[in-house]
Write a protein that holds these residues in place. Structure first.
Motif, PDB file in Angstrom:
ATOM      1  N   LEU A 179       9.573   4.574   3.367  1.00  0.00           N
ATOM      2  CA  LEU A 179       9.579   3.865   2.080  1.00  0.00           C
ATOM      3  C   LEU A 179       8.216   3.388   1.677  1.00  0.00           C
ATOM      4  N   ASP A 180       7.339   3.134   2.762  1.00  0.00           N
ATOM      5  CA  ASP A 180       5.918   2.601   2.581  1.00  0.00           C
ATOM      6  C   ASP A 180       5.122   4.036   2.037  1.00  0.00           C
ATOM      7  N   THR A 181       5.594   5.244   2.401  1.00  0.00           N
ATOM      8  CA  THR A 181       4.794   6.515   1.949  1.00  0.00           C
ATOM      9  C   THR A 181       5.192   6.335   0.442  1.00  0.00           C
ATOM     10  N   ILE A 182       6.283   6.413   0.097  1.00  0.00           N
ATOM     11  CA  ILE A 182       6.906   6.445  -1.349  1.00  0.00           C
ATOM     12  C   ILE A 182       6.231   5.499  -2.242  1.00  0.00           C
ATOM     13  N   ARG A 183       6.011   4.176  -1.629  1.00  0.00           N
ATOM     14  CA  ARG A 183       5.220   3.036  -2.501  1.00  0.00           C
ATOM     15  C   ARG A 183       4.309   3.660  -3.098  1.00  0.00           C
ATOM     16  N   GLU A 184       3.201   4.065  -1.874  1.00  0.00           N
ATOM     17  CA  GLU A 184       2.119   4.441  -2.204  1.00  0.00           C
ATOM     18  C   GLU A 184       1.886   5.417  -3.335  1.00  0.00           C
ATOM     19  N   LEU A 185       2.877   6.543  -3.487  1.00  0.00           N
ATOM     20  CA  LEU A 185       2.660   7.652  -4.312  1.00  0.00           C
ATOM     21  C   LEU A 185       2.959   6.958  -5.664  1.00  0.00           C
ATOM     22  N   ALA A 186       3.881   6.092  -5.713  1.00  0.00           N
ATOM     23  CA  ALA A 186       4.310   5.437  -7.044  1.00  0.00           C
ATOM     24  C   ALA A 186       3.146   4.610  -7.378  1.00  0.00           C
ATOM     25  N   ALA A 187       2.281   4.109  -6.771  1.00  0.00           N
ATOM     26  CA  ALA A 187       1.207   3.257  -6.884  1.00  0.00           C
ATOM     27  C   ALA A 187       0.000   4.246  -7.637  1.00  0.00           C
ATOM     28  N   GLU A 188       0.121   5.352  -6.903  1.00  0.00           N
ATOM     29  CA  GLU A 188      -0.836   6.182  -7.328  1.00  0.00           C
ATOM     30  C   GLU A 188      -0.440   7.171  -8.802  1.00  0.00           C
ATOM     31  N   GLY A 189       0.600   6.573  -9.330  1.00  0.00           N
ATOM     32  CA  GLY A 189       1.100   7.318 -10.295  1.00  0.00           C
ATOM     33  C   GLY A 189       1.581   8.675 -10.461  1.00  0.00           C
ATOM     34  N   MET A 190       2.419   8.850  -9.458  1.00  0.00           N
ATOM     35  CA  MET A 190       3.123  10.178  -9.257  1.00  0.00           C
ATOM     36  C   MET A 190       4.489   9.905 -10.038  1.00  0.00           C
ATOM     37  N   THR A 191       4.954  10.819 -10.789  1.00  0.00           N
ATOM     38  CA  THR A 191       6.081  11.028 -11.500  1.00  0.00           C
ATOM     39  C   THR A 191       7.177  11.184 -10.575  1.00  0.00           C
ATOM     40  N   MET A 192       8.047  10.391 -10.386  1.00  0.00           N
ATOM     41  CA  MET A 192       9.304  10.677  -9.403  1.00  0.00           C
ATOM     42  C   MET A 192      10.584  10.469  -9.927  1.00  0.00           C
ATOM     43  N   VAL A 193      11.521  11.217  -9.402  1.00  0.00           N
ATOM     44  CA  VAL A 193      13.008  10.747  -9.399  1.00  0.00           C
ATOM     45  C   VAL A 193      13.769  10.730  -8.210  1.00  0.00           C
ATOM     46  N   ILE A 194      14.152   9.531  -7.988  1.00  0.00           N
ATOM     47  CA  ILE A 194      14.506   9.080  -6.606  1.00  0.00           C
ATOM     48  C   ILE A 194      15.880   8.901  -6.641  1.00  0.00           C
ATOM     49  N   VAL A 195      16.622   9.552  -5.708  1.00  0.00           N
ATOM     50  CA  VAL A 195      18.014   9.360  -5.600  1.00  0.00           C
ATOM     51  C   VAL A 195      18.375   8.676  -3.980  1.00  0.00           C
ATOM     52  N   SER A 196      18.840   7.642  -4.246  1.00  0.00           N
ATOM     53  CA  SER A 196      18.911   6.675  -3.070  1.00  0.00           C
ATOM     54  C   SER A 196      19.986   5.818  -2.942  1.00  0.00           C
ATOM     55  N   HIS A 197      20.327   5.273  -1.760  1.00  0.00           N
ATOM     56  CA  HIS A 197      21.451   4.071  -1.470  1.00  0.00           C
ATOM     57  C   HIS A 197      20.750   3.040  -1.094  1.00  0.00           C
ATOM     58  N   GLU A 198      19.360   3.140  -1.022  1.00  0.00           N
ATOM     59  CA  GLU A 198      18.598   1.895  -0.623  1.00  0.00           C
ATOM     60  C   GLU A 198      18.309   0.889  -1.963  1.00  0.00           C
ATOM     61  N   MET A 199      19.406   0.133  -2.156  1.00  0.00           N
ATOM     62  CA  MET A 199      19.338  -0.388  -3.562  1.00  0.00           C
ATOM     63  C   MET A 199      18.124  -1.463  -3.769  1.00  0.00           C
ATOM     64  N   GLY A 200      17.854  -2.187  -2.740  1.00  0.00           N
ATOM     65  CA  GLY A 200      16.421  -3.042  -2.819  1.00  0.00           C
ATOM     66  C   GLY A 200      15.044  -2.178  -3.194  1.00  0.00           C
ATOM     67  N   PHE A 201      15.131  -1.093  -2.483  1.00  0.00           N
ATOM     68  CA  PHE A 201      14.209  -0.309  -2.644  1.00  0.00           C
ATOM     69  C   PHE A 201      13.954   0.184  -4.158  1.00  0.00           C
ATOM     70  N   ILE A 202      15.170   0.806  -4.456  1.00  0.00           N
ATOM     71  CA  ILE A 202      15.266   1.477  -5.872  1.00  0.00           C
ATOM     72  C   ILE A 202      14.859   0.360  -6.930  1.00  0.00           C
TER      73      ILE A 202
END
Lengths: 245, 224
Positions: A179-202
């Motif tokens: 999740l830390d890795t994905i957070r960093e990517l979001a911060a860098e402005g990557m366009t993402m579509v995320i399917v997840s059951h981690e509700m807090g994270f989503i």
């Protein structure tokens, strides 16, 4: 302008209808989360967006271009713009970590080995695996393998990154490193579509969240609205069940 | 037990026996290579082919896997001449072992072909690999790795199976042991030495194959 647009997309596996008139758009740099019960079609949307499943009706547009799923050239374009990270990592077991990341840019896109290697090493350092370059997938933990899979996706320089329940196969302690890795990517402005059951994270990472059920987008909105004040009974039911845990 | 061991009588025959062992290895190697050729083609037919060709392969495999190898070679050596086809004992043994190996190796390789991993194929497709690149970078390395241990096992079994050639008068290791035995009547000495040579030969082959597998496919070392 929307970077990625699905317009009335329907798809089926044989006779089983899995997507039913999906409308969804993702802006450049936006992160959209897909939630919903199993079998609701979340992962199927990602399969359509990587050309693994051809929609029966409706259209998919990337950067304004409509994709014709019958044209191999269009499928190639789609795959050049997107990268997917699978739930089960799907790494090549016979290749080292570094080779897994480098093979597609070199063999498929014909890029120079030295240039790709420098990039691959950078990416692997970024996901915290600089000391595992020569390891094989079966020598790594699930979380490490999943981060290799993310690096492999990023090395293709995708415009859109698709993440398919990337933490579902990991034990709870390993989830945070991915999740830390994905957070960093979001911060860098990557366009993402995320399917997840981690509700807090989503909730934390998504600009918008789509709740899906039975192949339809039931409700789409800001995370706070979906989780705290859903409009639809179906959404309320699902969110209520999940948050009670 | 008041048996007096007299190895002294048998030792001088050691070089003669070792030459016989060399012939055993030759037969095993040639029959294995021939069997691999047949097995690869037949496994491909069974996996990807259809209709008549698949039935033909199935009939071949069922027939050769379910009859004793000895009977198969007897047929080639003693029955074929009635039909006007004469094979030397060496050729009959080699052909019999090749056909038998072909049937077994078909089944072993088919299992390998079918074990290709869907998840990796999907990843390769999404990454944009062509069909040929999928075979080259995903299917072949995986299949080779999966198949190496059972193929090695079969090769070792075939090395020991060559002793059947003695029955047809081929002077490989066991055949030469028969010869010495009928000259010296020192059965215990002769066959204990021959047993040790077989162990030695197969151990060397096992270690060599295991080392090769370790470096080529990262398979686990397990000799004994």
């Amino acid at each position: 302008m929307a970077h990625l647009e699905l317009d009335k997309v329907s798809a089926a596996y044989g006779k089983l209808r899995v997507l039913d008139g999906i409308e969804l758009s993702v802006a450049k740099g936006e992160t959209v989360g897909l939630i919903g019960p199993s079998g609701s079609g979340k992962s199927t949307i990602l399969r359509v967006l990587t050309g693994l499943l051809k929609p029966e009706t409706g259209s998919v547009r990337v950067a304004g271009e409509t994709i014709n799923f019958d044209k191999p050239a269009d499928i190639r374009t789609l795959r050049n713009r997107t990268a997917i990270v699978f739930q089960q990592y799907n790494l090549f077991q016979n290749l080292t970590v570094l080779e897994n990341v480098m093979i597609a840019p070199i063999k498929v896109h014909g890029r120079k080995r030295s240039e790709v290697q420098a990039e691959a090493e950078n990416l692997l350092e970024k996901v915290g695996l600089a000391n595992k370059l020569e390891s094989y997938p079966d020598q790594l933990s699930g979380g490490q393998q999943q981060r290799v899979a993310i690096a492999r996706g990023l090395c293709l320089k995708p415009e859109i990154l698709l993440l398919d329940e990337v933490t579902a196969a990991l034990d709870p302690e390993l989830v945070s490193e991915v999740l830390d890795t994905i957070r960093e990517l979001a911060a860098e402005g990557m366009t993402m579509v995320i399917v997840s059951h981690e509700m807090g994270f989503i909730r934390e990472i998504s600009a918008r969240v789509a709740f899906m059920a039975d192949g339809k987008v039931v409700e789409l909105g800001a995370p706070a609205d979906i989780f705290d004040a859903p409009n639809q009974d179906r959404t309320r039911d699902f969110v209520g069940k999940i948050l009670r845990h | 037990m008041d048996y007096t061991f007299q190895y002294g009588q048998v030792w001088p025959y050691l070089p003669y026996l070792i030459k016989g062992a060399w012939l055993s290895l030759q037969i095993a190697f040639l029959a294995f290579c021939g069997g691999m050729l047949i097995g690869t083609v037949c496994a491909a037919v069974k996996t990807f082919g259809g209709g008549f060709s698949r039935h033909a392969v199935n009939a071949y495999v069922v027939f050769f896997v379910n009859t004793p190898q000895l009977v198969q070679i007897y047929f080639l050596y003693f029955a074929l001449p009635d039909l006007g086809i004469f094979l030397s004992s060496y050729m009959a043994v080699l052909l019999g072992m090749t056909l038998n190996a072909g049937a077994y190796l078909t089944e072993i390789q088919r299992a390998g072909f079918e074990s290709r991993r869907q998840s990796e194929m999907e990843a390769a497709e999404v990454l944009g690999f062509s069909r040929l690149q999928q075979i080259r970078y995903v299917i072949l390395p995986h299949v080779a790795k999966v198949l190496f241990p059972p193929l090695s096992n079969h090769y070792i079994l075939m090395t020991l199976g060559t002793s059947m050639a003695a029955i047809f008068g081929v002077e490989e290791l066991t055949g030469r042991a028969f010869n010495i035995n009928s000259e010296t009547f020192r059965s215990l000495e002769v066959f204990s030495i021959v047993a040790v040579i077989y162990v030695f030969v197969t151990l060397i082959a096992s270690v060599a194959l295991a080392l090769f597998g370790k470096f080529a496919f990262r398979t686990k070392m397990r000799v004994v």
